[in-house]
Design a protein around this motif. Structure first.
Motif, PDB file in Angstrom:
ATOM      1  N   LEU A   1       0.846  -1.193   0.000  1.00  0.00           N
ATOM      2  CA  LEU A   1       0.000   0.000   0.000  1.00  0.00           C
ATOM      3  C   LEU A   1       0.879   1.241   0.000  1.00  0.00           C
ATOM      4  O   LEU A   1       1.787   1.371   0.829  1.00  0.00           O
ATOM      5  N   LYS A   2       0.600   2.130  -0.932  1.00  0.00           N
ATOM      6  CA  LYS A   2       1.258   3.438  -0.967  1.00  0.00           C
ATOM      7  C   LYS A   2       0.196   4.517  -0.818  1.00  0.00           C
ATOM      8  O   LYS A   2      -0.880   4.444  -1.425  1.00  0.00           O
ATOM      9  N   ALA A   3       0.499   5.515   0.005  1.00  0.00           N
ATOM     10  CA  ALA A   3      -0.384   6.663   0.203  1.00  0.00           C
ATOM     11  C   ALA A   3       0.298   7.904  -0.351  1.00  0.00           C
ATOM     12  O   ALA A   3       1.428   8.218   0.043  1.00  0.00           O
ATOM     13  N   LEU A   4      -0.381   8.588  -1.254  1.00  0.00           N
ATOM     14  CA  LEU A   4       0.171   9.773  -1.899  1.00  0.00           C
ATOM     15  C   LEU A   4      -0.775  10.946  -1.708  1.00  0.00           C
ATOM     16  O   LEU A   4      -1.976  10.762  -1.474  1.00  0.00           O
ATOM     17  N   PRO A   5      -0.270  12.187  -1.808  1.00  0.00           N
ATOM     18  CA  PRO A   5      -1.159  13.347  -1.726  1.00  0.00           C
ATOM     19  C   PRO A   5      -2.271  13.247  -2.767  1.00  0.00           C
ATOM     20  O   PRO A   5      -2.060  12.785  -3.894  1.00  0.00           O
ATOM     21  N   ALA A   6      -3.462  13.654  -2.360  1.00  0.00           N
ATOM     22  CA  ALA A   6      -4.622  13.577  -3.245  1.00  0.00           C
ATOM     23  C   ALA A   6      -4.433  14.471  -4.460  1.00  0.00           C
ATOM     24  O   ALA A   6      -3.893  15.575  -4.364  1.00  0.00           O
ATOM     25  N   GLN A   7      -4.882  13.976  -5.607  1.00  0.00           N
ATOM     26  CA  GLN A   7      -4.866  14.764  -6.826  1.00  0.00           C
ATOM     27  C   GLN A   7      -6.149  15.593  -6.904  1.00  0.00           C
ATOM     28  O   GLN A   7      -7.194  15.175  -6.426  1.00  0.00           O
ATOM     29  N   ASP A   8      -6.059  16.759  -7.515  1.00  0.00           N
ATOM     30  CA  ASP A   8      -7.245  17.610  -7.734  1.00  0.00           C
ATOM     31  C   ASP A   8      -7.969  17.922  -6.425  1.00  0.00           C
ATOM     32  O   ASP A   8      -9.200  17.926  -6.374  1.00  0.00           O
ATOM     33  N   ALA A   9      -7.207  18.179  -5.359  1.00  0.00           N
ATOM     34  CA  ALA A   9      -7.812  18.460  -4.058  1.00  0.00           C
ATOM     35  C   ALA A   9      -7.628  19.913  -3.642  1.00  0.00           C
ATOM     36  O   ALA A   9      -7.820  20.258  -2.471  1.00  0.00           O
ATOM     37  N   LEU A  10      -7.293  20.802  -4.577  1.00  0.00           N
ATOM     38  CA  LEU A  10      -7.010  22.186  -4.222  1.00  0.00           C
ATOM     39  C   LEU A  10      -8.212  22.852  -3.563  1.00  0.00           C
ATOM     40  O   LEU A  10      -8.068  23.582  -2.573  1.00  0.00           O
ATOM     41  N   ALA A  11      -9.411  22.621  -4.102  1.00  0.00           N
ATOM     42  CA  ALA A  11     -10.605  23.258  -3.541  1.00  0.00           C
ATOM     43  C   ALA A  11     -10.796  22.863  -2.083  1.00  0.00           C
ATOM     44  O   ALA A  11     -11.113  23.706  -1.231  1.00  0.00           O
ATOM     45  N   ALA A  12     -10.598  21.583  -1.773  1.00  0.00           N
ATOM     46  CA  ALA A  12     -10.753  21.119  -0.392  1.00  0.00           C
ATOM     47  C   ALA A  12      -9.673  21.712   0.501  1.00  0.00           C
ATOM     48  O   ALA A  12      -9.940  22.094   1.648  1.00  0.00           O
ATOM     49  N   VAL A  13      -8.450  21.818  -0.016  1.00  0.00           N
ATOM     50  CA  VAL A  13      -7.357  22.389   0.778  1.00  0.00           C
ATOM     51  C   VAL A  13      -7.632  23.849   1.098  1.00  0.00           C
ATOM     52  O   VAL A  13      -7.469  24.300   2.242  1.00  0.00           O
ATOM     53  N   VAL A  14      -8.067  24.609   0.114  1.00  0.00           N
ATOM     54  CA  VAL A  14      -8.384  26.023   0.342  1.00  0.00           C
ATOM     55  C   VAL A  14      -9.521  26.158   1.341  1.00  0.00           C
ATOM     56  O   VAL A  14      -9.502  27.028   2.225  1.00  0.00           O
ATOM     57  N   SER A  15     -10.512  25.296   1.233  1.00  0.00           N
ATOM     58  CA  SER A  15     -11.674  25.369   2.115  1.00  0.00           C
ATOM     59  C   SER A  15     -11.333  24.995   3.553  1.00  0.00           C
ATOM     60  O   SER A  15     -11.855  25.598   4.495  1.00  0.00           O
ATOM     61  N   GLU A  16     -10.443  24.018   3.734  1.00  0.00           N
ATOM     62  CA  GLU A  16     -10.224  23.438   5.055  1.00  0.00           C
ATOM     63  C   GLU A  16      -8.944  23.904   5.740  1.00  0.00           C
ATOM     64  O   GLU A  16      -8.790  23.708   6.949  1.00  0.00           O
ATOM     65  N   GLU A  17      -8.023  24.525   4.993  1.00  0.00           N
ATOM     66  CA  GLU A  17      -6.734  24.926   5.565  1.00  0.00           C
ATOM     67  C   GLU A  17      -6.674  26.446   5.688  1.00  0.00           C
ATOM     68  O   GLU A  17      -6.581  27.160   4.687  1.00  0.00           O
ATOM     69  N   LYS A  18      -6.706  26.949   6.911  1.00  0.00           N
ATOM     70  CA  LYS A  18      -6.764  28.392   7.135  1.00  0.00           C
ATOM     71  C   LYS A  18      -5.553  29.116   6.555  1.00  0.00           C
ATOM     72  O   LYS A  18      -5.683  30.192   5.960  1.00  0.00           O
ATOM     73  N   ASN A  19      -4.373  28.544   6.736  1.00  0.00           N
ATOM     74  CA  ASN A  19      -3.159  29.213   6.251  1.00  0.00           C
ATOM     75  C   ASN A  19      -3.172  29.334   4.731  1.00  0.00           C
ATOM     76  O   ASN A  19      -2.803  30.377   4.176  1.00  0.00           O
ATOM     77  N   VAL A  20      -3.588  28.271   4.055  1.00  0.00           N
ATOM     78  CA  VAL A  20      -3.661  28.305   2.594  1.00  0.00           C
ATOM     79  C   VAL A  20      -4.691  29.331   2.146  1.00  0.00           C
ATOM     80  O   VAL A  20      -4.455  30.104   1.203  1.00  0.00           O
ATOM     81  N   ARG A  21      -5.821  29.362   2.818  1.00  0.00           N
ATOM     82  CA  ARG A  21      -6.874  30.319   2.456  1.00  0.00           C
ATOM     83  C   ARG A  21      -6.391  31.757   2.645  1.00  0.00           C
ATOM     84  O   ARG A  21      -6.638  32.633   1.806  1.00  0.00           O
ATOM     85  N   ARG A  22      -5.657  31.998   3.727  1.00  0.00           N
ATOM     86  CA  ARG A  22      -5.140  33.340   3.989  1.00  0.00           C
ATOM     87  C   ARG A  22      -4.141  33.764   2.915  1.00  0.00           C
ATOM     88  O   ARG A  22      -4.190  34.904   2.408  1.00  0.00           O
ATOM     89  N   LEU A  23      -3.242  32.848   2.542  1.00  0.00           N
ATOM     90  CA  LEU A  23      -2.252  33.175   1.514  1.00  0.00           C
ATOM     91  C   LEU A  23      -2.912  33.385   0.150  1.00  0.00           C
ATOM     92  O   LEU A  23      -2.488  34.255  -0.620  1.00  0.00           O
ATOM     93  N   ARG A  24      -3.940  32.621  -0.129  1.00  0.00           N
ATOM     94  CA  ARG A  24      -4.615  32.800  -1.417  1.00  0.00           C
ATOM     95  C   ARG A  24      -5.298  34.165  -1.485  1.00  0.00           C
ATOM     96  O   ARG A  24      -5.267  34.834  -2.526  1.00  0.00           O
ATOM     97  N   GLU A  25      -5.911  34.547  -0.391  1.00  0.00           N
ATOM     98  CA  GLU A  25      -6.544  35.869  -0.365  1.00  0.00           C
ATOM     99  C   GLU A  25      -5.505  36.967  -0.509  1.00  0.00           C
ATOM    100  O   GLU A  25      -5.737  37.989  -1.172  1.00  0.00           O
ATOM    101  N   SER A  26      -4.319  36.757   0.096  1.00  0.00           N
ATOM    102  CA  SER A  26      -3.245  37.736  -0.019  1.00  0.00           C
ATOM    103  C   SER A  26      -2.761  37.862  -1.462  1.00  0.00           C
ATOM    104  O   SER A  26      -2.491  38.971  -1.953  1.00  0.00           O
ATOM    105  N   VAL A  27      -2.657  36.730  -2.159  1.00  0.00           N
ATOM    106  CA  VAL A  27      -2.229  36.746  -3.563  1.00  0.00           C
ATOM    107  C   VAL A  27      -3.253  37.484  -4.422  1.00  0.00           C
ATOM    108  O   VAL A  27      -2.886  38.221  -5.349  1.00  0.00           O
ATOM    109  N   ARG A  28      -4.498  37.311  -4.114  1.00  0.00           N
ATOM    110  CA  ARG A  28      -5.530  37.996  -4.888  1.00  0.00           C
ATOM    111  C   ARG A  28      -5.456  39.505  -4.702  1.00  0.00           C
ATOM    112  O   ARG A  28      -5.661  40.275  -5.653  1.00  0.00           O
TER     113      ARG A  28
END
Length: 249
Positions: A115-142
């Motif tokens: 069994l190999k576990a790898l980072p999920a593909q096409d999970a950016l929307a979930a990461v932005v929604s669930e990860e506060k730091n990522v959401r903050r940085l994305r808003e800063s980039v905008r």
């Protein structure tokens, strides 16, 4: 045999029959036969000249081991194991017979799953929604687009994906371990959060696969799970169960 040496596939209990119509390595394919010593036997064929890791030979080696595993316990050899002659094989079988018998008993009825576990593909929307730091940085980039801001955002996303995969990997490992006789950590694989092999009773193979699939479906925003098996039990025997002089391709 010829004077080119003996190609060794595996060690099995004496008395086991070889599967029919299995092609060995080489061109033309080698004919599998047994070299017996006491209560164990080596599955061998004449070694082809200039052995190389060609796809056809790799597949022939793997198929031979899978067919043998269907019939009983097997101590598999890695591709490319060549002994000088039958007598050297018998000598090594005799010298390690007790060890081989114990290993065959331990593996009887078992198969390996990796069994190999790898980072999920096409999970950016979930990461932005669930990860506060990522959401903050994305808003800063905008608000203030720029190269450095985009680099920080990309690094944060990658770190979040890796962490989420590692957390999911720990959870699935906890779920699967009770189904296994043994587990064995695999080598580090770039981009892989978890690489583990499981020694599973053949009768529990379905339950193992079902557990993996249900977990993967429920955590598709966190992890991608890749399962290989059933496999010969490479991870649960010594790296070279037959200690003969070995030539690799």
């Amino acid at each position: 045999m010829t004077g080119k040496g003996v190609y060794v596939y595996a060690i099995i209990p004496v008395g086991e029959k070889l599967p029919a119509d299995v092609a060995g390595v080489g061109s033309p394919p080698g004919v599998l036969r047994l070299v017996d010593e006491g209560q164990v036997a080596a599955v061998v064929s004449d070694a082809p000249p200039q052995l190389r890791a060609r796809r056809r030979d790799l597949m022939a080696h793997q198929e031979s081991l899978l067919r043998l595993t269907d019939m009983g316990p097997v101590l598999p050899m890695r591709f490319g194991a060549v002994a000088p002659d039958d007598e050297s094989v018998r000598a090594q079988l005799a010298g390690s017979q007790a060890e081989h018998l114990a290993a065959l008993s331990r593996l009887d009825g078992g198969v390996e799953f990796n069994l190999k576990a790898l980072p999920a593909q096409d999970a950016l929307a979930a990461v932005v929604s669930e990860e506060k730091n990522v959401r903050r940085l994305r808003e800063s980039v905008r608000r203030r687009p720029g190269y450095e801001a985009n680099v920080r955002l990309g690094e944060a996303v990658a770190a979040a994906l890796s962490r989420r995969a590692a957390e999911a990997g720990k959870k699935i490992l906890h779920k699967l371990t009770p189904l296994a006789r043994e587990t064995a950590a695999g080598p580090d694989v770039h981009g892989c959060a978890l690489n583990v092999s499981f020694l599973i009773d053949r009768s529990r193979s379905g339950a193992f696969r079902t557990t993996v699939q249900r977990f993967a479906d429920a955590h598709r925003d966190h992890v991608e799970l890749r399962v290989a098996g059933p496999l010969p039990c490479y991870s649960f025997v010594s790296s070279r169960p037959l200690r003969t002089p070995v030539a690799g391709g």
